[in-house]
Design an enzyme around this catalytic site. Structure first.
Site, PDB file in Angstrom:
ATOM      1  N   ASN A   1       0.875  -1.176   0.000  1.00 20.41           N
ATOM      2  CA  ASN A   1       0.000   0.000   0.000  1.00 20.41           C
ATOM      3  C   ASN A   1       0.913   1.227   0.000  1.00 20.41           C
ATOM      4  O   ASN A   1       1.448   1.611   1.040  1.00 20.41           O
ATOM      5  CB  ASN A   1      -0.900  -0.021   1.241  1.00 20.41           C
TER       6      ASN A   1
ATOM      7  N   LYS B   1       0.155   4.246  -0.511  1.00 24.10           N
ATOM      8  CA  LYS B   1      -0.543   5.445  -0.008  1.00 24.10           C
ATOM      9  C   LYS B   1      -0.267   6.654  -0.913  1.00 24.10           C
ATOM     10  O   LYS B   1      -0.029   6.480  -2.099  1.00 24.10           O
ATOM     11  CB  LYS B   1      -0.159   5.720   1.448  1.00 24.10           C
TER      12      LYS B   1
ATOM     13  N   HIS C   1      -9.921   1.018   4.288  1.00 23.52           N
ATOM     14  CA  HIS C   1      -8.683   1.233   5.053  1.00 23.52           C
ATOM     15  C   HIS C   1      -8.980   2.208   6.205  1.00 23.52           C
ATOM     16  O   HIS C   1      -9.770   3.143   6.045  1.00 23.52           O
ATOM     17  CB  HIS C   1      -7.594   1.799   4.137  1.00 23.52           C
TER      18      HIS C   1
ATOM     19  N   GLU D   1      -7.454   4.635   7.369  1.00 22.78           N
ATOM     20  CA  GLU D   1      -7.209   6.053   7.079  1.00 22.78           C
ATOM     21  C   GLU D   1      -8.405   6.667   6.354  1.00 22.78           C
ATOM     22  O   GLU D   1      -8.708   7.845   6.519  1.00 22.78           O
ATOM     23  CB  GLU D   1      -5.913   6.205   6.269  1.00 22.78           C
TER      24      GLU D   1
ATOM     25  N   GLU E   1      -5.987  -5.205  10.212  1.00 19.06           N
ATOM     26  CA  GLU E   1      -5.017  -4.137  10.446  1.00 19.06           C
ATOM     27  C   GLU E   1      -5.386  -3.375  11.714  1.00 19.06           C
ATOM     28  O   GLU E   1      -6.165  -2.403  11.665  1.00 19.06           O
ATOM     29  CB  GLU E   1      -5.038  -3.152   9.268  1.00 19.06           C
TER      30      GLU E   1
ATOM     31  N   GLY F   1       1.674   2.094  10.934  1.00 19.83           N
ATOM     32  CA  GLY F   1       2.612   3.207  10.855  1.00 19.83           C
ATOM     33  C   GLY F   1       3.242   3.590  12.187  1.00 19.83           C
ATOM     34  O   GLY F   1       3.830   4.660  12.316  1.00 19.83           O
TER      35      GLY F   1
ATOM     36  N   SER G   1       2.816  -2.236  10.570  1.00 17.91           N
ATOM     37  CA  SER G   1       4.244  -2.226  10.906  1.00 17.91           C
ATOM     38  C   SER G   1       4.967  -3.532  10.562  1.00 17.91           C
ATOM     39  O   SER G   1       5.823  -3.996  11.322  1.00 17.91           O
ATOM     40  CB  SER G   1       4.445  -1.859  12.377  1.00 17.91           C
TER      41      SER G   1
HETATM   42  C1  PEP Z   1      -1.215   0.266   6.104  1.00 14.61           C
HETATM   43  O1  PEP Z   1      -1.423   1.463   6.221  1.00 14.61           O
HETATM   44  O2  PEP Z   1      -1.994  -0.473   5.448  1.00 14.61           O
HETATM   45  C2  PEP Z   1      -0.051  -0.307   6.762  1.00 14.61           C
HETATM   46  C3  PEP Z   1      -0.021  -1.579   7.009  1.00 14.61           C
HETATM   47  O3  PEP Z   1       0.945   0.577   7.076  1.00 14.61           O
HETATM   48  P1  PEP Z   1       2.331   0.242   7.847  1.00 14.61           P
HETATM   49  O4  PEP Z   1       2.907  -1.002   7.241  1.00 14.61           O
HETATM   50  O5  PEP Z   1       3.177   1.443   7.612  1.00 14.61           O
HETATM   51  O6  PEP Z   1       1.979   0.032   9.274  1.00 14.61           O
END
Ligand code: PEP
Length: 239
Positions: free
Chosen positions: A8, A10, A88, A90, A160, A166, A202
């Site tokens: 992803n 972003k 997602h 976000e 997630e 993040g 992460s």
């Molecule tokens: C995400 O935003 O889908 C995600 C998994 O981000 P990160 O790997 O940076 O935690």
């Protein structure tokens, strides 16, 4: 068994940086499915390259077409994308997307033969309040967005936890196993098709192997660590 490794990207990378990213990917063909989800402006660029990957969008609009300034419909990406992220955290947070709107997005995906990767996850407050509340929260995200629709053919769920996205603080192996087992059992009640469960939050070079070793996890959704083409290639090639 085949694993899904999903990037992803972003809202990252400008035109030159994305070109550079593609140049530096070094993906070997293996049994896994590598899915890259860049910003929509790069979808065609990536489609025209001969890479051993599938292409995903990061979101689609919940409506079919028309007066939706700034949005992209499932029908507009269907010739390029086999997948799209939906729901997602976000988008849920910043754009106030709720489970019912996300349910409409799922329908638009299925109408256009796109496999949705439905993202679900609890915030830290819910996590701290105990596993039963985590379970209830995830079940309601799934059942409200599926809205009794059990006739779909393709669906992937990405677990997630919001507190892990993040932050550099991945969920533990125990937490990932516990939730993915729970989700697997719940999904068996809802549908008789095999629904893969991915973990995201992460993921990095030091933890991807142990996360992939969790038996009910069929892949990873990777944000920050997918931005470096070398890191993403290493994870994809060794998964
Ligand atoms: C995400 O935003 O889908 C995600 C998994 O981000 P990160 O790997 O940076 O935690």
């Amino acid at each position: 068994m085949k694993k899904y490794i999903v990037a992803n990207l972003k809202m990252n990378k400008n035109f030159d940086q994305f070109e550079n990213y593609l140049e530096n990917l070094n993906l070997k063909k293996n049994n896994n499915e590598i899915i890259i989800c860049p910003s929509n402006i790069f979808l065609e660029k990536i489609y025209k390259r001969d890479l051993p990957i599938s292409i995903g969008a990061q979101d689609v609009d919940h409506r079919v077409e028309g007066a939706a300034t700034g949005s992209t419909s499932a029908a507009q990406i269907k010739n390029i994308c086999d997948y799209t992220l939906v729901g997602h955290s976000e988008r849920r947070e910043t754009f106030s997307e709720n489970n019912f709107m996300i349910g409409e997005k799922l329908l638009r995906c299925w109408e256009n033969s796109i496999t949705p990767i439905l993202c679900v996850g609890e915030n830290l407050e819910i996590r701290k309040s105990g596993i039963k509340n985590v379970e209830n929260h995830l079940y309601s995200q799934i059942t409200q967005s599926l809205n009794d629709n059990s006739k779909f053919e393709k669906l992937i769920i990405a677990y997630e936890p919001i507190w892990a996205i993040g932050t550099g603080l991945s969920a533990s192996i125990k937490e990932v196993s516990e939730v993915s087992e729970m989700l697997k059992n719940k999904l068996l009640e809802i549908s008789n098709i095999e629904i893969s469960i991915l973990y995201g939050g992460s993921v990095n070079l030091s933890n991807y192997k142990e996360l992939l070793a969790v038996s009910s996890i069929s892949g990873l959704l990777i944000g920050s660590a997918s931005l470096d083409p070398k890191v993403f290639s290493e994870i994809s090639n060794n998964s």
